[in-house]
Each structure stands twice: as C-alpha cells, then as structure tokens.
Design a protein around this motif. Structure first.
Motif, PDB file in Angstrom:
ATOM      1  N   ARG A   3      28.031  72.514  -5.247  1.00 18.33           N
ATOM      2  CA  ARG A   3      29.349  72.184  -5.795  1.00 18.33           C
ATOM      3  C   ARG A   3      29.524  72.973  -7.084  1.00 18.33           C
ATOM      4  O   ARG A   3      28.750  72.776  -8.036  1.00 18.33           O
ATOM      5  CB  ARG A   3      29.450  70.683  -6.054  1.00 18.33           C
ATOM      6  CG  ARG A   3      29.176  69.842  -4.803  1.00 18.33           C
ATOM      7  CD  ARG A   3      29.424  68.370  -5.054  1.00 18.33           C
ATOM      8  NE  ARG A   3      29.139  67.573  -3.872  1.00 18.33           N
ATOM      9  CZ  ARG A   3      29.650  66.367  -3.630  1.00 18.33           C
ATOM     10  NH1 ARG A   3      30.480  65.823  -4.523  1.00 18.33           N
ATOM     11  NH2 ARG A   3      29.340  65.699  -2.541  1.00 18.33           N
ATOM     12  N   GLU A  59      25.939  76.607   1.117  1.00 17.83           N
ATOM     13  CA  GLU A  59      24.617  76.068   0.805  1.00 17.83           C
ATOM     14  C   GLU A  59      24.702  74.661   0.237  1.00 17.83           C
ATOM     15  O   GLU A  59      23.692  74.083  -0.169  1.00 17.83           O
ATOM     16  CB  GLU A  59      23.903  76.984  -0.183  1.00 17.83           C
ATOM     17  CG  GLU A  59      23.629  78.369   0.380  1.00 17.83           C
ATOM     18  CD  GLU A  59      22.972  79.280  -0.636  1.00 17.83           C
ATOM     19  OE1 GLU A  59      22.819  78.849  -1.807  1.00 17.83           O
ATOM     20  OE2 GLU A  59      22.613  80.403  -0.273  1.00 17.83           O
ATOM     21  N   GLY A  60      25.906  74.107   0.171  1.00 19.47           N
ATOM     22  CA  GLY A  60      26.070  72.761  -0.349  1.00 19.47           C
ATOM     23  C   GLY A  60      26.172  72.673  -1.853  1.00 19.47           C
ATOM     24  O   GLY A  60      26.125  71.571  -2.411  1.00 19.47           O
ATOM     25  N   VAL A  91      29.229  70.190   5.523  1.00 17.26           N
ATOM     26  CA  VAL A  91      29.119  71.553   5.004  1.00 17.26           C
ATOM     27  C   VAL A  91      28.559  72.485   6.078  1.00 17.26           C
ATOM     28  O   VAL A  91      28.997  73.642   6.213  1.00 17.26           O
ATOM     29  CB  VAL A  91      28.228  71.573   3.743  1.00 17.26           C
ATOM     30  CG1 VAL A  91      27.876  72.998   3.360  1.00 17.26           C
ATOM     31  CG2 VAL A  91      28.937  70.882   2.587  1.00 17.26           C
ATOM     32  N   ARG A  92      27.612  72.001   6.863  1.00 13.46           N
ATOM     33  CA  ARG A  92      27.074  72.820   7.960  1.00 13.46           C
ATOM     34  C   ARG A  92      28.164  73.179   8.961  1.00 13.46           C
ATOM     35  O   ARG A  92      28.242  74.314   9.442  1.00 13.46           O
ATOM     36  CB  ARG A  92      25.943  72.070   8.669  1.00 13.46           C
ATOM     37  CG  ARG A  92      24.665  71.950   7.877  1.00 13.46           C
ATOM     38  CD  ARG A  92      23.608  71.224   8.666  1.00 13.46           C
ATOM     39  NE  ARG A  92      23.296  71.917   9.921  1.00 13.46           N
ATOM     40  CZ  ARG A  92      22.500  71.417  10.874  1.00 13.46           C
ATOM     41  NH1 ARG A  92      21.976  70.208  10.727  1.00 13.46           N
ATOM     42  NH2 ARG A  92      22.262  72.106  11.964  1.00 13.46           N
ATOM     43  N   VAL A 147      32.825  73.433  -2.498  1.00 12.53           N
ATOM     44  CA  VAL A 147      31.431  73.416  -2.044  1.00 12.53           C
ATOM     45  C   VAL A 147      31.197  74.656  -1.200  1.00 12.53           C
ATOM     46  O   VAL A 147      32.004  74.974  -0.314  1.00 12.53           O
ATOM     47  CB  VAL A 147      31.126  72.145  -1.218  1.00 12.53           C
ATOM     48  CG1 VAL A 147      29.641  72.079  -0.869  1.00 12.53           C
ATOM     49  CG2 VAL A 147      31.562  70.889  -1.962  1.00 12.53           C
ATOM     50  N   SER A 168      26.023  60.959   1.361  1.00  3.71           N
ATOM     51  CA  SER A 168      25.506  62.258   0.902  1.00  3.71           C
ATOM     52  C   SER A 168      24.998  63.090   2.064  1.00  3.71           C
ATOM     53  O   SER A 168      25.176  64.316   2.091  1.00  3.71           O
ATOM     54  CB  SER A 168      24.388  62.040  -0.117  1.00  3.71           C
ATOM     55  OG  SER A 168      23.324  61.289   0.455  1.00  3.71           O
ATOM     56  N   ARG A 169      24.387  62.437   3.050  1.00  4.98           N
ATOM     57  CA  ARG A 169      23.906  63.165   4.235  1.00  4.98           C
ATOM     58  C   ARG A 169      25.083  63.649   5.075  1.00  4.98           C
ATOM     59  O   ARG A 169      25.074  64.776   5.588  1.00  4.98           O
ATOM     60  CB  ARG A 169      23.002  62.252   5.057  1.00  4.98           C
ATOM     61  CG  ARG A 169      22.519  62.867   6.377  1.00  4.98           C
ATOM     62  CD  ARG A 169      21.542  64.001   6.184  1.00  4.98           C
ATOM     63  NE  ARG A 169      21.118  64.582   7.437  1.00  4.98           N
ATOM     64  CZ  ARG A 169      20.118  64.116   8.190  1.00  4.98           C
ATOM     65  NH1 ARG A 169      19.442  63.019   7.811  1.00  4.98           N
ATOM     66  NH2 ARG A 169      19.781  64.717   9.314  1.00  4.98           N
ATOM     67  N   ARG A 214      26.499  66.776   3.581  1.00  7.74           N
ATOM     68  CA  ARG A 214      25.677  67.963   3.896  1.00  7.74           C
ATOM     69  C   ARG A 214      25.933  68.436   5.323  1.00  7.74           C
ATOM     70  O   ARG A 214      26.017  69.644   5.586  1.00  7.74           O
ATOM     71  CB  ARG A 214      24.199  67.636   3.707  1.00  7.74           C
ATOM     72  CG  ARG A 214      23.783  67.458   2.256  1.00  7.74           C
ATOM     73  CD  ARG A 214      22.280  67.609   2.103  1.00  7.74           C
ATOM     74  NE  ARG A 214      21.533  66.624   2.864  1.00  7.74           N
ATOM     75  CZ  ARG A 214      21.190  65.420   2.412  1.00  7.74           C
ATOM     76  NH1 ARG A 214      21.559  65.048   1.182  1.00  7.74           N
ATOM     77  NH2 ARG A 214      20.493  64.590   3.155  1.00  7.74           N
ATOM     78  N   GLU A 215      26.057  67.500   6.257  1.00 10.13           N
ATOM     79  CA  GLU A 215      26.322  67.885   7.640  1.00 10.13           C
ATOM     80  C   GLU A 215      27.725  68.471   7.786  1.00 10.13           C
ATOM     81  O   GLU A 215      27.936  69.411   8.561  1.00 10.13           O
ATOM     82  CB  GLU A 215      26.158  66.674   8.563  1.00 10.13           C
ATOM     83  CG  GLU A 215      24.749  66.094   8.590  1.00 10.13           C
ATOM     84  CD  GLU A 215      23.708  67.133   8.984  1.00 10.13           C
ATOM     85  OE1 GLU A 215      23.960  67.886   9.946  1.00 10.13           O
ATOM     86  OE2 GLU A 215      22.651  67.190   8.321  1.00 10.13           O
TER      87      GLU A 215
END
Length: 260
Positions: free
Chosen positions: A147, A144-145, A184-185, A141, A177-178, A181-182
């Motif tokens: 894959r 920017e998220g 990945v941040r 990943v 899923s949230r 994303r976090e």
C-alpha cells in the motif's frame, strides 16, 4: 701474399686527441624508485585536489527519469541532493534510502554520478492494481500487496475492492487481511484492457470473487487460484461475445457466458 705492414695498420686507425670522456650519469635503482615515488605522490595529490578541492568535478545539476505520477521536482525535494558538493562525495545509497522513505510510490530507484557535474536519478513507480476504500478515501495497492498512496478520489482504470463478507463463515479461517491479499492476486493478473473496464472487485469469501465491468457486465471469478488462466479466458470471451452481460470463468477450461 704478404700481410699489411704495421705502418699500414697504423694509417687506418683514427688518431685519439684530447683527454678521455668521463662516463655519463647513471640512475641507480634506489634513485629510480625514489623518482617514481615522487611522481606518484604528485599525481595522487593532484587527483585528490581535482576530486575534492577543485570546481572541475562538483555536483552542479541533477537528472530525473522515470516519473509517471510523481514530478521531477518532488523527487529532487525528497532526495535532498547535495548540489555544490564534490561529485565524488555524493552518497548515492543515502539518496536512494531517502527517496524510498519519503516517496513510497517508488518501486525501484538507482542514483548514480554522471561525470563531470550531474547526479542522475532513474526510478520506476509502483503501479496500482487495486484500490482499497476506507472512510471515504482510497489506498493504492500494487501487485505485491504494498500500500503506497492514499487518494481522495478513485482514479479511473483501477478496480475498487468491495468486501461483502459480513455473513461469510469463511472469515473464521480466512480473515479480511487474507482476503485482501487474495484480491490483489486476482487484480494483479488482469490484463490492462480488462483492468480498465473493471469497476469493482467483490470479495464475498476466500473462494468467491467477482468483477463488475463497465456497461453493467459481471464476471464470476471464483477463487484466486489459476487467476492467470482465468484472465486469459476472460480476455478471449470479451472479444468472442461482445454482447454478453455475464461471464463465468471460475473454471477456466469450461467458461460460460449469458446475455442476462
């Protein structure tokens, strides 16, 4: 003083012999325009023939630059370059679209014509900041998220996401899923030296992330907010306290370290 006589003036004049010369041919404006039109048509026809019909400006080779994990051979195969076609007829947008579709690892790509015979491909590959593990495989990943690749083995230097949320009540508000994303941040803010030392990025809840570094060291990160400041603080702590085993940067303005 008396003026010159008529005889004297006659002696200075050149004698005229033979019949008068006719005026030279002159191009009228319509004829000039016709001549210009003919020349333009000839030049246009020659240019079209040179671009499409001759062998002077055909695509005979390709150049691939920017590969890191991909190979130039993989890029050429996916691009399906029309070698042998007139270079002017190469649809660079279509080539770019094929590359993006077949090779999702590509982030940026530019296809251009390099006259007289080369199709040039310049690309930038996506960089994985996190690995998501599922069914024994790892998905890369980027920051920017996106894959973009699946692997059988985890490459070194990229943190693996571990979801430890089985009993977390926050899942009702922040689904997995949230959390991904976090995560990945958080991973996207880690400097390369820290990322290479990070083995696991644990997500227990929306505001509870932690890192496991090499050598059994751990980092309490907190939420994904202010991740840039936390990354700078952690980098400084790793240099200032090389023997520490635990680091807490959940409040980047008030970090803490311990040897146990």
């Amino acid at each position: 003083m008396a003026g010159s006589t008529t005889a004297e003036r006659g002696e200075r004049q050149e004698p005229r012999t033979g019949p008068p010369r006719p005026p030279g041919p002159r191009l009228t404006r319509p004829r000039l325009l016709l001549l210009v039109l003919v020349v333009l048509l000839l030049l246009t026809g020659f240019a079209i023939w040179a671009l499409y019909g001759s062998s002077w400006l055909r695509a005979e080779k390709s150049s691939v630059r920017g590969t890191r994990v991909l190979t130039p051979a993989q890029v050429r195969e996916a691009a399906d370059l029309p070698i042998g076609s007139p270079l002017i007829s190469v649809d660079t947008d279509a080539v770019e679209a094929r590359l993006r579709k077949k090779l999702p690892r590509i982030d940026l790509v530019d296809v251009s014509r390099s006259w007289p015979h080369t199709i040039s491909v310049e690309l930038t590959e996506r960089k994985a900041v996190l690995l998501v593990r599922k069914d024994g495989r790892y998905t890369e990943v980027d920051a920017e998220g996106v894959r973009f690749a699946e692997l059988d083995r985890a490459p070194e230097g990229i943190p693996v996401l571990e979801l430890a949320t089985a009993d977390s009540p926050s899942l009702r508000r922040f689904p997995v899923s949230r959390l991904v994303r976090e995560a990945v941040r958080v991973a996207g803010r880690l400097p390369d030296p820290v990322a290479r030392e990070t083995r696991l990025l644990k997500a227990s809840s929306y505001d509870d992330f932690s890192l496991e570094l090499s050598g059994g060291r751990s980092v309490e990160w907190g939420s994904s907010e202010k991740s840039a400041a936390k990354a700078r603080t952690l980098t400084a702590l790793l240099k200032a306290a090389p023997k520490a085993r635990h680091f807490d940067v959940s409040v980047p303005t008030a970090p803490a370290t311990s040897r146990s």
